[in-house]
Design a protein around this motif. Structure first.
Motif, PDB file in Angstrom:
ATOM      1  N   GLY A   1      42.031  42.366  44.252  1.00  0.00           N
ATOM      2  CA  GLY A   1      42.464  43.738  43.983  1.00  0.00           C
ATOM      3  C   GLY A   1      41.303  44.667  43.718  1.00  0.00           C
ATOM      4  O   GLY A   1      41.476  45.736  43.124  1.00  0.00           O
TER       5      GLY A   1
ATOM      6  N   LYS B 104      53.240  49.756  49.004  1.00  0.00           N
ATOM      7  CA  LYS B 104      52.047  49.389  48.247  1.00  0.00           C
ATOM      8  C   LYS B 104      51.504  48.081  48.805  1.00  0.00           C
ATOM      9  O   LYS B 104      52.243  47.288  49.392  1.00  0.00           O
TER      10      LYS B 104
ATOM     11  N   ASN C 221      48.188  44.904  48.299  1.00  0.00           N
ATOM     12  CA  ASN C 221      47.128  44.298  47.499  1.00  0.00           C
ATOM     13  C   ASN C 221      46.358  43.327  48.371  1.00  0.00           C
ATOM     14  O   ASN C 221      46.905  42.734  49.303  1.00  0.00           O
TER      15      ASN C 221
ATOM     16  N   SER D 122      48.250  48.923  34.758  1.00  0.00           N
ATOM     17  CA  SER D 122      47.630  49.564  35.925  1.00  0.00           C
ATOM     18  C   SER D 122      48.124  50.990  36.077  1.00  0.00           C
ATOM     19  O   SER D 122      49.322  51.261  35.957  1.00  0.00           O
TER      20      SER D 122
ATOM     21  N   TYR E 215      41.752  47.167  47.347  1.00  0.00           N
ATOM     22  CA  TYR E 215      43.171  47.437  47.565  1.00  0.00           C
ATOM     23  C   TYR E 215      43.949  46.757  46.452  1.00  0.00           C
ATOM     24  O   TYR E 215      43.973  45.532  46.344  1.00  0.00           O
ATOM     25  N   ASN E 216      44.605  47.576  45.629  1.00  0.00           N
ATOM     26  CA  ASN E 216      45.265  47.076  44.435  1.00  0.00           C
ATOM     27  C   ASN E 216      46.642  47.723  44.329  1.00  0.00           C
ATOM     28  O   ASN E 216      46.755  48.954  44.317  1.00  0.00           O
ATOM     29  N   ASP E 217      47.709  46.905  44.262  1.00  0.00           N
ATOM     30  CA  ASP E 217      49.064  47.457  44.266  1.00  0.00           C
ATOM     31  C   ASP E 217      49.546  47.904  42.888  1.00  0.00           C
ATOM     32  O   ASP E 217      50.663  48.399  42.752  1.00  0.00           O
TER      33      ASP E 217
END
Length: 490
Positions: A167, A161, A163, A178, A170-172
């Motif tokens: 975010g 993953k 970030n 989430s 690209y967001n972990d």
């Protein structure tokens, strides 16, 4: 008898060995309840054809007044320390993304691949820059990688993953609540020289077959400068996402009932990030810029370009240790209905600014084959003002959010319905007022592992959502939300 004894001995040996491994087990379990009143934002419950631009949703047999559903998030994240230089990380989740609905865990996303069929909601494949590799399996492997530490660099190999910045793209998925995570299968190398960090990477996003024509891959590099003494951070991410001609990624933007395979594409992302603190004031900004060739979005047009961007700015001023003021503003581009260019930027579904506005995929209320949280901020300029009180044990945040549309329909021209991802010919003009919302969020930390959260919101629906593509607009209804949830980290 001897065979059974041998099997028992082997199992006992394996069990004792596994218990001896230095495994750190941690994860998250969240359960919650959502009560969303007048969710359709419109008195009209039976809108016209999906391609007529009507902003109301056809809810079928669903309750026309309110939606009440309970969901869960589950993540199991074991870490194995092999030795001083090697660590193995994994993450197991259930349902689609990080969870599902009580009573039905088969939710899928809005991005459909591998079929020429197009439902009334259609496919959002062209709107997703990185195609999510999570499926609707009962158990999903969202992370499986080895991290190798050396004197010169850190190497991460496998499914990982990641970030970037706020975010926004690209967001972990590390923040509480989430539902999704940006993932890549490949290798990332992190070089750190003083305050600078260089991170080149190579990854595969999708593989329909094991040749060049059946894969989507991404190559990129990020540069991050972080000076903790001066409280200053600046970074730039550059990557290129390319796909072959047989990736089985389909979209039906025209809404003719038959999806078109996007085919070969080449998209470049440049994402800039900045953060600086001046005493009590902190400013943080992210600017993702997307360009390139998205493939055959429209039937017969094989080289539709994409030109999309977002400008996001978050401001925080700490009055004292308990009180802080926040002003977040942003512009996320929408798209005209031009065959040659697609201009809509869809942010990561984890990145949200309101309790109701942008947060829910309303098409999933009456169609549980979709995921109700797979919704993105797009085609909007917004401003959010908030006050937060934090005592350490509990926090209370009150917010006001206002938004207007970037692109609207004009009579006599083609336009895009961004929530349904459909092009249509406009017979009337559309207002750009998305409305404004008042939110109040309360969080109580029961202990270091358990948090109880209660959120309420009231959305004053704007005239943008009254659009029916006729001379007589729909009558809008304001929407309200009551949310109660518990988050347990272990």
């Amino acid at each position: 008898m001897l065979k059974n004894l041998n099997k028992a001995a082997i199992l006992a040996t394996l069990a004792s060995t596994s218990f001896a491994l230095p495994i750190d087990w941690h994860g998250e379990l969240q359960t919650d309840m959502h009560s969303l009143g007048d969710y359709n934002r419109s008195v009209t419950q039976t809108p016209g054809a999906v391609t007529n631009g009507d902003q109301a949703f056809d809810i079928g047999d669903a309750d026309p007044d309110s939606a009440n559903f309970q969901t869960y998030i589950f993540k199991l994240q074991p870490t194995i320390i092999v030795n001083d230089s090697t660590t193995i990380n994994a993450e197991l989740t259930s349902g689609y993304g990080y969870g599902g609905n009580f009573g039905d865990s088969s939710n899928d996303g809005r991005t459909k691949t591998g079929t020429t069929d197009a439902t009334t909601t259609g496919s959002f494949a062209n709107a997703r820059y990185s195609f999510n590799t999570v499926t609707s399996n009962e158990i999903n492997l969202t992370q499986a990688n080895a991290v190798f530490f050396s004197d010169t660099a850190t190497y991460t190999v496998g499914r990982q993953k990641f970030n970037w910045g706020l975010g926004a793209v690209y967001n972990d998925g590390s923040a509480a609540g989430s539902r999704f995570a940006s993932m890549r299968d490949g290798i990332t190398i992190d070089f750190k020289i003083g305050n600078f960090k260089f991170s080149p990477y190579y990854s595969k996003i999708k593989a329909n077959n094991l040749t060049k024509t059946g894969r989507i891959r991404e190559m990129g590099i990020s540069l991050l400068y972080e000076n903790l003494d001066r409280e200053f951070t600046f970074g730039a991410l550059y990557n290129k996402n390319t796909s072959g001609g047989s990736t089985s990624v389909f979209a039906d933007v025209d809404g003719d009932g038959t999806a078109t395979e996007l085919g070969s594409s080449s998209v470049t992302m440049i994402d800039l990030y900045f953060k600086k603190t001046f005493g009590k004031y902190t400013v943080e900004a992210e600017v993702p810029l997307m360009s390139g060739d998205m493939g055959e979005i429209y039937p017969g047009v094989t080289d539709t370009e994409i030109d999309a961007q977002a400008f996001l700015l978050n401001n925080t001023y700490k009055l004292n240790t308990n009180h802080s003021l926040h002003l977040d503003v942003g512009m996320v581009s929408g798209s005209e209905a031009d065959n040659q260019t697609y201009g809509a930027m869809y942010l990561n579904p984890n990145f949200q600014v309101a309790n109701i506005m942008f947060r829910y995929n309303l098409g999933a209320i009456g169609d549980t084959t979709q995921n109700v949280f797979n919704s993105s901020i797009t085609n909007a300029t917004y401003a959010k003002f908030a006050h937060r009180y934090d005592s350490g044990t509990w926090s209370w945040t009150n917010s006001v959010i206002w938004a207007k549309a970037d692109q609207t329909a004009t009579a006599g021209s083609d336009a895009i319905n961004h929530e349904k991802n459909k092009r249509f010919t406009a017979a009337a003009n559309q207002a750009d007022d998305l409305g404004f919302e008042i939110d109040s969020n309360f969080s109580y930390k029961w202990n270091t592992s358990v948090s109880i959260n209660t959120n309420i919101g009231y959305f004053f629906v704007g005239d943008y959502y009254a659009f029916s593509n006729t001379a007589t607009p729909n009558e809008t209804n304001d929407t309200y939300l009551i949310y109660i949830g518990a988050d347990i980290k272990f």
